[in-house]
Design a protein around this motif. Structure first.
Motif, PDB file in Angstrom:
ATOM      1  N   GLN A  13       0.828  -1.207   0.000  1.00  0.00           N
ATOM      2  CA  GLN A  13       0.000   0.000   0.000  1.00  0.00           C
ATOM      3  C   GLN A  13       0.862   1.255   0.000  1.00  0.00           C
ATOM      4  O   GLN A  13       0.615   2.201  -0.750  1.00  0.00           O
ATOM      5  N   GLY A  14       1.891   1.295   0.857  1.00  0.00           N
ATOM      6  CA  GLY A  14       2.753   2.467   0.947  1.00  0.00           C
ATOM      7  C   GLY A  14       3.485   2.763  -0.345  1.00  0.00           C
ATOM      8  O   GLY A  14       3.608   3.921  -0.761  1.00  0.00           O
ATOM      9  N   GLU A  17       0.650   3.365  -3.503  1.00  0.00           N
ATOM     10  CA  GLU A  17      -0.227   4.535  -3.410  1.00  0.00           C
ATOM     11  C   GLU A  17       0.401   5.729  -4.106  1.00  0.00           C
ATOM     12  O   GLU A  17      -0.290   6.574  -4.677  1.00  0.00           O
ATOM     13  N   SER A  23      -2.206   0.962  -6.571  1.00  0.00           N
ATOM     14  CA  SER A  23      -2.298   0.299  -5.269  1.00  0.00           C
ATOM     15  C   SER A  23      -3.459  -0.697  -5.259  1.00  0.00           C
ATOM     16  O   SER A  23      -3.336  -1.806  -4.742  1.00  0.00           O
ATOM     17  N   HIS A  49      -4.864   3.160   4.506  1.00  0.00           N
ATOM     18  CA  HIS A  49      -5.150   4.370   3.734  1.00  0.00           C
ATOM     19  C   HIS A  49      -4.901   5.619   4.572  1.00  0.00           C
ATOM     20  O   HIS A  49      -4.421   6.639   4.061  1.00  0.00           O
ATOM     21  N   THR A  52      -1.124   6.338   4.518  1.00  0.00           N
ATOM     22  CA  THR A  52      -0.591   6.995   3.323  1.00  0.00           C
ATOM     23  C   THR A  52      -1.035   8.462   3.252  1.00  0.00           C
ATOM     24  O   THR A  52      -0.322   9.302   2.724  1.00  0.00           O
ATOM     25  N   SER A  55       1.401  10.181   5.396  1.00  0.00           N
ATOM     26  CA  SER A  55       2.667  10.335   4.667  1.00  0.00           C
ATOM     27  C   SER A  55       2.633  11.564   3.778  1.00  0.00           C
ATOM     28  O   SER A  55       3.587  12.348   3.735  1.00  0.00           O
ATOM     29  N   ALA A 223       2.972   0.999   6.070  1.00  0.00           N
ATOM     30  CA  ALA A 223       2.417   1.824   4.989  1.00  0.00           C
ATOM     31  C   ALA A 223       2.886   3.270   5.117  1.00  0.00           C
ATOM     32  O   ALA A 223       3.200   3.925   4.114  1.00  0.00           O
ATOM     33  N   GLY A 227       5.444   4.785   2.582  1.00  0.00           N
ATOM     34  CA  GLY A 227       4.771   5.855   1.860  1.00  0.00           C
ATOM     35  C   GLY A 227       5.594   7.131   1.831  1.00  0.00           C
ATOM     36  O   GLY A 227       5.639   7.829   0.811  1.00  0.00           O
ATOM     37  N   CYS A 231       6.666   8.620  -1.744  1.00  0.00           N
ATOM     38  CA  CYS A 231       6.188   9.955  -2.133  1.00  0.00           C
ATOM     39  C   CYS A 231       7.353  10.842  -2.555  1.00  0.00           C
ATOM     40  O   CYS A 231       7.308  11.500  -3.604  1.00  0.00           O
TER      41      CYS A 231
END
Length: 263
Positions: A13-14, A17, A23, A49, A52, A55, A223, A227, A231
């Motif tokens: 997920q991290g 996303e 994801s 969720h 993230t 993040s 995550a 994330g 990012c």
């Protein structure tokens, strides 16, 4: 869900996303490989969720503070305009969420064929964003915000990357790369927070006994940490115009998913 499954899904997920590889598509693949239905574990889905989102807030903290300062000056300025652009971009995904929520949820059934084809769509969008050239890059306007918002709405399909679709659309429209990255990551905050709020208020957590505190904590932390890395990495890659590897990756994984379904 055990410790290892939570760790793997949190990392997935991290990473996915923010990186333009979908994801939702990877979580669908993860459900098949690990035998875990993330969508049925509402508390875990909300946790990762939320991680993230946190993040994104950490990475863009200065931008978010500046937006609030400008917004509460109660006059038309760059910050107010940016907030207005984000609100316009939310219209398409809001329509999908209100009127087509049940139909969209029906796509999340572990269908590798659908995920595979949608990953190919992501690969195509990323490729087009590198092929289509513009002599001069421009700032995002209200029409651009709506078009990028439509791209975000289409990304509710498992396999179409939200970041990939919105970033690729922004680049194809000839927008400035740093602004496209900033807009793409900030525009998703309110929709995700809104979706999580609705899940918490209207969701049924009565069947969540199988998900303990430790898996939730592991999923959230993994995550969040991954994330942060993803990012910052994605922002750098957009500026360096190095999205081709993600297009190739999506094409390969999508083809494998399709082949696995057929065979």
């Amino acid at each position: 869900m055990d410790f290892l499954q939570a760790l793997i899904l949190g990392i997935v997920q991290g990473l996915t996303e923010f990186l333009p590889v979908s994801s939702s598509g990877h979580l669908e693949i993860g459900k098949v490989l690990l035998g875990v239905d993330v969508e049925e574990s509402l508390s875990f889905s909300v946790a990762v969720h939320s991680a993230t989102v946190l993040s994104t807030i950490v990475v863009f903290w200065k931008d978010i503070v500046a937006l609030f300062k400008g917004l509460f000056q109660f006059k038309w300025n760059e910050e107010t305009k940016f907030v207005a652009l984000i609100l316009i971009s939310m219209i398409p995904v809001g329509i999908v969420g209100v009127f087509f929520k049940d139909s969209v949820e029906g796509f999340f059934d572990g269908n590798l064929l659908l995920v595979g084809f949608m990953l190919l769509v992501t690969a195509t969008l990323l490729t087009l964003s590198m092929v289509i050239k513009h002599k001069q890059e421009r700032d995002i306007n209200f029409f651009d915000a709506l078009v990028i918002g439509i791209a975000q709405a289409l990304a509710v399909m498992p396999g179409i990357s939200r970041s990939g679709a919105t970033i690729a659309t922004g680049l194809m429209l000839g927008k400035r790369r740093p602004e496209v990255a900033r807009f793409s990551f900030l525009m998703v905050l309110l929709p995700i927070l809104g979706a999580n709020f609705i899940d918490i208020v209207s969701g049924d957590f009565s069947s969540e006994a199988g998900v303990g505190i430790m898996p939730l904590a592991v999923g959230f932390v993994s995550a969040f940490v991954v994330g942060l890395f993803a990012c910052k990495l994605m922002i750098s890659l957009i500026k360096q115009k190095r999205l081709i590897w993600f297009a190739i990756y999506c094409a390969v994984v999508g083809s494998i998913a399709i082949a696995s379904f057929i065979l």
